[in-house]
Design a protein around this motif. Structure first.
Motif, PDB file in Angstrom:
ATOM      1  N   LEU A  67      -3.820  -7.776   2.440  1.00  0.00           N
ATOM      2  CA  LEU A  67      -4.745  -7.984   3.557  1.00  0.00           C
ATOM      3  C   LEU A  67      -4.417  -7.065   4.731  1.00  0.00           C
ATOM      4  CD1 LEU A  67      -4.957 -11.874   3.368  1.00  0.00           C
ATOM      5  CD2 LEU A  67      -6.742 -10.247   2.704  1.00  0.00           C
ATOM      6  N   LEU A  68      -3.133  -6.848   4.976  1.00  0.00           N
ATOM      7  CA  LEU A  68      -2.737  -5.925   6.039  1.00  0.00           C
ATOM      8  C   LEU A  68      -3.161  -4.494   5.710  1.00  0.00           C
ATOM      9  CD1 LEU A  68       0.835  -7.194   6.935  1.00  0.00           C
ATOM     10  CD2 LEU A  68      -1.061  -6.964   8.561  1.00  0.00           C
ATOM     11  N   ASN A  69      -2.894  -4.068   4.481  1.00  0.00           N
ATOM     12  CA  ASN A  69      -3.186  -2.690   4.110  1.00  0.00           C
ATOM     13  C   ASN A  69      -4.679  -2.424   3.964  1.00  0.00           C
ATOM     14  OD1 ASN A  69      -0.614  -1.590   4.157  1.00  0.00           O
ATOM     15  ND2 ASN A  69      -0.148  -2.246   2.076  1.00  0.00           N
ATOM     16  N   GLN A  70      -5.485  -3.470   3.814  1.00  0.00           N
ATOM     17  CA  GLN A  70      -6.939  -3.305   3.813  1.00  0.00           C
ATOM     18  C   GLN A  70      -7.537  -3.442   5.211  1.00  0.00           C
ATOM     19  OE1 GLN A  70      -8.075  -2.189   1.110  1.00  0.00           O
ATOM     20  NE2 GLN A  70      -6.248  -2.669  -0.060  1.00  0.00           N
ATOM     21  N   GLY A  71      -6.704  -3.710   6.209  1.00  0.00           N
ATOM     22  CA  GLY A  71      -7.204  -3.868   7.574  1.00  0.00           C
ATOM     23  C   GLY A  71      -7.869  -5.202   7.824  1.00  0.00           C
ATOM     24  N   MET A  72      -7.724  -6.152   6.906  1.00  0.00           N
ATOM     25  CA  MET A  72      -8.320  -7.471   7.096  1.00  0.00           C
ATOM     26  C   MET A  72      -7.429  -8.383   7.929  1.00  0.00           C
ATOM     27  SD  MET A  72     -10.088  -8.189   3.412  1.00  0.00           S
ATOM     28  CE  MET A  72     -11.472  -7.172   2.881  1.00  0.00           C
ATOM     29  N   LEU A  73      -6.150  -8.123   7.892  1.00  0.00           N
ATOM     30  CA  LEU A  73      -5.218  -8.723   8.841  1.00  0.00           C
ATOM     31  C   LEU A  73      -4.797  -7.656   9.833  1.00  0.00           C
ATOM     32  CD1 LEU A  73      -2.678 -10.960   6.841  1.00  0.00           C
ATOM     33  CD2 LEU A  73      -4.494 -11.706   8.389  1.00  0.00           C
ATOM     34  N   ARG A  74      -4.701  -8.048  11.092  1.00  0.00           N
ATOM     35  CA  ARG A  74      -4.214  -7.136  12.125  1.00  0.00           C
ATOM     36  C   ARG A  74      -2.727  -7.411  12.365  1.00  0.00           C
ATOM     37  NH1 ARG A  74      -9.055  -8.963  16.218  1.00  0.00           N
ATOM     38  NH2 ARG A  74     -10.813  -8.131  14.995  1.00  0.00           N
ATOM     39  N   GLU A 214      -4.373   6.924  -1.395  1.00  0.00           N
ATOM     40  CA  GLU A 214      -4.208   5.527  -1.010  1.00  0.00           C
ATOM     41  C   GLU A 214      -2.741   5.185  -0.772  1.00  0.00           C
ATOM     42  OE1 GLU A 214      -5.473   0.959  -2.148  1.00  0.00           O
ATOM     43  OE2 GLU A 214      -5.622   2.514  -3.681  1.00  0.00           O
ATOM     44  N   MET A 215      -1.831   5.734  -1.580  1.00  0.00           N
ATOM     45  CA  MET A 215      -0.414   5.476  -1.338  1.00  0.00           C
ATOM     46  C   MET A 215       0.018   6.025   0.015  1.00  0.00           C
ATOM     47  SD  MET A 215       0.980   3.628  -3.651  1.00  0.00           S
ATOM     48  CE  MET A 215       2.726   3.950  -3.411  1.00  0.00           C
ATOM     49  N   VAL A 216      -0.474   7.213   0.352  1.00  0.00           N
ATOM     50  CA  VAL A 216      -0.149   7.810   1.647  1.00  0.00           C
ATOM     51  C   VAL A 216      -0.738   6.973   2.777  1.00  0.00           C
ATOM     52  CG1 VAL A 216      -0.582   9.807   3.129  1.00  0.00           C
ATOM     53  CG2 VAL A 216       0.163  10.145   0.756  1.00  0.00           C
ATOM     54  N   ILE A 217      -1.990   6.540   2.639  1.00  0.00           N
ATOM     55  CA  ILE A 217      -2.642   5.744   3.684  1.00  0.00           C
ATOM     56  C   ILE A 217      -1.912   4.427   3.894  1.00  0.00           C
ATOM     57  CG2 ILE A 217      -4.734   4.426   4.214  1.00  0.00           C
ATOM     58  CD1 ILE A 217      -6.312   6.734   2.861  1.00  0.00           C
ATOM     59  N   LYS A 218      -1.541   3.754   2.811  1.00  0.00           N
ATOM     60  CA  LYS A 218      -0.835   2.475   2.953  1.00  0.00           C
ATOM     61  C   LYS A 218       0.509   2.675   3.635  1.00  0.00           C
ATOM     62  CE  LYS A 218      -2.978  -0.216  -0.707  1.00  0.00           C
ATOM     63  NZ  LYS A 218      -2.789  -1.349  -1.615  1.00  0.00           N
ATOM     64  N   THR A 219       1.233   3.710   3.249  1.00  0.00           N
ATOM     65  CA  THR A 219       2.532   3.984   3.866  1.00  0.00           C
ATOM     66  C   THR A 219       2.372   4.259   5.354  1.00  0.00           C
ATOM     67  OG1 THR A 219       3.341   4.910   1.780  1.00  0.00           O
ATOM     68  CG2 THR A 219       4.589   5.442   3.756  1.00  0.00           C
ATOM     69  N   ALA A 220       1.355   5.044   5.707  1.00  0.00           N
ATOM     70  CA  ALA A 220       1.110   5.367   7.112  1.00  0.00           C
ATOM     71  C   ALA A 220       0.741   4.123   7.903  1.00  0.00           C
ATOM     72  CB  ALA A 220       0.012   6.424   7.218  1.00  0.00           C
ATOM     73  N   ARG A 221      -0.124   3.281   7.344  1.00  0.00           N
ATOM     74  CA  ARG A 221      -0.516   2.054   8.058  1.00  0.00           C
ATOM     75  C   ARG A 221       0.667   1.126   8.266  1.00  0.00           C
ATOM     76  NH1 ARG A 221      -6.219   0.824   4.942  1.00  0.00           N
ATOM     77  NH2 ARG A 221      -7.577   1.987   6.352  1.00  0.00           N
ATOM     78  N   MET A 222       1.616   1.157   7.355  1.00  0.00           N
ATOM     79  CA  MET A 222       2.817   0.340   7.504  1.00  0.00           C
ATOM     80  C   MET A 222       3.746   0.897   8.580  1.00  0.00           C
ATOM     81  SD  MET A 222       3.433  -0.221   3.418  1.00  0.00           S
ATOM     82  CE  MET A 222       5.109  -0.827   3.542  1.00  0.00           C
ATOM     83  N   GLY A 223       3.526   2.155   8.986  1.00  0.00           N
ATOM     84  CA  GLY A 223       4.372   2.775   9.998  1.00  0.00           C
ATOM     85  C   GLY A 223       5.627   3.400   9.448  1.00  0.00           C
ATOM     86  N   VAL A 224       5.728   3.517   8.112  1.00  0.00           N
ATOM     87  CA  VAL A 224       6.903   4.114   7.472  1.00  0.00           C
ATOM     88  C   VAL A 224       6.755   5.637   7.508  1.00  0.00           C
ATOM     89  CG1 VAL A 224       8.202   4.320   5.323  1.00  0.00           C
ATOM     90  CG2 VAL A 224       7.247   2.109   5.996  1.00  0.00           C
ATOM     91  N   PRO A 225       7.745   6.381   8.032  1.00  0.00           N
ATOM     92  CA  PRO A 225       7.562   7.816   8.263  1.00  0.00           C
ATOM     93  C   PRO A 225       7.858   8.727   7.079  1.00  0.00           C
ATOM     94  CG  PRO A 225       9.629   7.105   9.224  1.00  0.00           C
ATOM     95  CD  PRO A 225       8.973   5.873   8.677  1.00  0.00           C
ATOM     96  N   ALA A 226       8.312   8.191   5.923  1.00  0.00           N
ATOM     97  CA  ALA A 226       8.649   9.049   4.787  1.00  0.00           C
ATOM     98  C   ALA A 226       8.306   8.341   3.483  1.00  0.00           C
ATOM     99  CB  ALA A 226      10.131   9.426   4.805  1.00  0.00           C
TER     100      ALA A 226
END
Length: 291
Positions: A67-74, A214-226
């Motif tokens: 839900l977080l990675n789909q933007g349904m949870l903030r 999608e893997m890159v987008i999910k990682t970026a949304r999580m705030g993980v830098p690598a």
């Protein structure tokens, strides 16, 4: 090795695999361990969101991370509860904020995930103006992580047909999640980080799967830098990584790797010639995807 993890794979989990009898190329009977798949329906408050095929472990983390990675949870949402009903194979995430994603559910993008991933709404939503922390990444940490992760007892080594994603800090692997789809594995980590309130700025994700958009987008949304992988890249994944400042390292095998985004953040603190090649067992089992 598992003792160094906060969460490690459970290759002997009773519900995760079963024995199936078959025959090999000579006609001889063999008993083979195969990974179980089971459906998990995710609800957000009173609304059914998706039914995912999963191995069934860590359902609460998977639901919240999805839900977080789909933007349904903030990130600021208050989660009142996460209820898992094993009998009906469903998870309900309840929040203080009233949610309604009917319009977003109508707009779906099918992704390249092995388990046929689906992204709801605009894939790039939430990346506007996002710039990840410019964290330095010692090359020696990459080698240490790869050596530790590739020798960790796992479903990947025991049965194949599965992907793994590992949250790391420095040269220590912290949380190792597996699933039939690499997107499920990274969602479990996102859910763990959210529910356990773990920061992302000093973390790295390691995955056995391809470095797709999608893997890159999910990682970026999580705030993980690598983000690092044994496997290769897609062009769009590289483009997005460069846009958001994600360090992207792929094709990690023994002393070899390729960095296509964020090379200026690598710290070249070890001579690759001093790093041994990986065992033949791992080379055979890693043609770019989990067996």
């Amino acid at each position: 090795m598992a003792g160094t993890y906060l969460i490690a794979p459970d290759p002997d989990g009773a519900r995760l695999t079963r024995i199936v009898r078959g025959v090999d190329q000579t006609g001889a009977e063999q008993d083979i361990r195969v990974v179980e798949e089971r459906p998990l329906t995710i609800y957000l408050n009173g609304q059914e969101i998706v039914t995912a095929m999963t191995i069934g472990d860590h359902p609460a983390y998977l639901a919240v991370g999805f839900l977080l990675n789909q933007g349904m949870l903030r990130p600021e949402d208050v989660i009142l509860g996460v209820d898992h009903d094993e009998e009906v194979e469903a998870v309900v995430v309840r929040t203080a904020r009233q949610t309604d994603y009917e319009e977003k559910l109508r707009k779906k993008t099918r992704t390249s995930g092995c388990a046929v991933g689906t992204v709801f709404g605009d894939m790039m939503a939430g990346l506007e103006g996002l710039v990840l922390p410019a964290a330095r990444l010692p090359v020696s940490d990459l080698y240490a992580l790869a050596a530790a992760i590739n020798t960790t007892p796992s479903l990947y080594l025991a049965a194949g047909a599965i992907h793994g994603t590992v949250l790391c800090q420095g040269r220590r692997p912290l949380v190792y999640m597996e699933d039939v789809g690499r997107h499920n594995a990274v969602d479990k980590i996102a859910g763990w980080m959210a529910l356990e309130r773990v920061g992302a700025a000093d973390k790295l994700l390691y995955t056995t799967g391809r470095l797709t958009s999608e893997m890159v987008i999910k990682t970026a949304r999580m705030g993980v830098p690598a983000l690092a992988s044994r496997s290769g890249f897609t062009a769009w994944g590289v483009e997005i990584a460069r846009q958001v400042g994600l360090t992207l390292v792929g094709r990690m095998r023994g002393h070899r790797f390729v960095c296509l985004s964020g090379a200026e953040r690598l710290v070249w603190d070890v001579d690759p010639a001093t790093i041994p090649d990986e065992p033949a067992r791992h080379r055979r089992k890693s043609a770019g995807e989990a067996p």
